[in-house]
Design an enzyme around this catalytic site. Structure first.
Site, PDB file in Angstrom:
ATOM      1  CG  ASP A  44      -0.842   3.872   5.527  1.00  0.00           C
ATOM      2  OD1 ASP A  44      -0.104   5.039   6.140  1.00  0.00           O
ATOM      3  OD2 ASP A  44      -1.955   4.402   5.565  1.00  0.00           O
TER       4      ASP A  44
ATOM      5  NE  ARG B  66      -1.158   5.631   8.473  1.00  0.00           N
ATOM      6  CZ  ARG B  66      -2.504   4.763   8.625  1.00  0.00           C
ATOM      7  NH1 ARG B  66      -2.660   5.140  10.598  1.00  0.00           N
ATOM      8  NH2 ARG B  66      -2.958   4.306   7.947  1.00  0.00           N
TER       9      ARG B  66
ATOM     10  CG  HIS C  39      -2.269  -1.092   6.496  1.00  0.00           C
ATOM     11  ND1 HIS C  39      -2.767   0.132   6.637  1.00  0.00           N
ATOM     12  CD2 HIS C  39      -1.656   0.035   4.873  1.00  0.00           C
ATOM     13  CE1 HIS C  39      -2.721   0.927   5.679  1.00  0.00           C
ATOM     14  NE2 HIS C  39      -2.449   0.955   4.413  1.00  0.00           N
TER      15      HIS C  39
ATOM     16  CB  CYS D  72      -1.118  -0.265   1.293  1.00  0.00           C
ATOM     17  SG  CYS D  72      -1.980   1.510   1.354  1.00  0.00           S
TER      18      CYS D  72
ATOM     19  CB  CYS E 139      -5.799  -0.280   4.379  1.00  0.00           C
ATOM     20  SG  CYS E 139      -5.306   0.191   2.869  1.00  0.00           S
TER      21      CYS E 139
END
Length: 208
Positions: free
Chosen positions: A44, A46, A98, A42, A101
């Site tokens: 993302d 993080r 994750h 992803c 998400c």
């Protein structure tokens, strides 16, 4: 005036620290890359792929997008997969989602604007296929479970590509794994959906 000066400053600090701790670091990076792993994850911020598996630059080939979707029409992803499998000869493709998400969450909410709505359409379809199981859960667990189901679906999508099927037909060593990452504690979980081209390591031994 240079924009984002703090990032350039961080870059110079990182480069200097890398040279101090390993004088040959950049010389090695100049050599042809030979990673054993392709990470499909992803976007993302993080979920930093290299960091969470403790690998250095040059050891992990990476593709990231919203909700780690493997779309048969995504030429970007397919090009990365083809290069990783056919040129770099990676041994492992890791699809890593994750918990928490946002892309998966969006598929549980009301429709949004394109192009994001078009992108998450496969996750909405996945939710509909598993609606009986998912609607029996509370909101938090439903979100978590759909994150897991999404990883499983994307592993199948990778295995269904002609790129991976061709590699398996020529007996290339290649496994496709499905993992999920928890932002809460930084730990990975193997979802036990690995496909490796053997009859009991594929979905009904299918290929494309």
């Amino acid at each position: 005036m240079r924009l984002l000066p703090e990032l350039f400053s961080n870059n110079r600090t990182w480069a200097e620290c890398s040279r101090r701790s390993d004088p040959d670091f950049f010389e090695r990076l100049r050599e042809t890359q030979a990673p054993r792993f392709l990470w499909i994850g992803c976007a993302d911020s993080r979920v930093p792929a290299d960091s969470i598996v403790g690998l250095s630059p040059g050891e992990l080939f990476v593709h990231r997008n919203v909700a780690n979707v493997v779309s048969p029409g995504d030429l970007n992803l397919l090009s990365v997969l083809q290069y990783a499998v056919d040129v770099l000869g990676v041994d492992h493709v890791i699809v890593c989602g994750h918990y928490g998400c946002g892309g998966v969450r969006a598929a549980l909410d009301e429709p949004t604007e394109p192009p994001l709505e078009l992108w998450i359409h496969p996750i909405r379809a996945l939710y509909r296929r598993h609606r009986g199981e998912l609607d029996a859960l509370d909101e938090h667990r439903r979100w978590r479970r759909l994150c897991e189901l999404n990883v499983q679906a994307q592993v199948s999508s990778v295995a269904d590509t002609h790129i991976v099927a061709r590699a398996w037909r020529r007996s290339q060593k290649l496994a496709v794994h499905g993992w999920i990452y928890s932002i809460d504690d930084g730990l990975l979980t193997d979802l036990d959906v690995t496909l490796d081209g053997t009859l009991d390591g594929t979905l009904d031994g299918r290929s494309s």
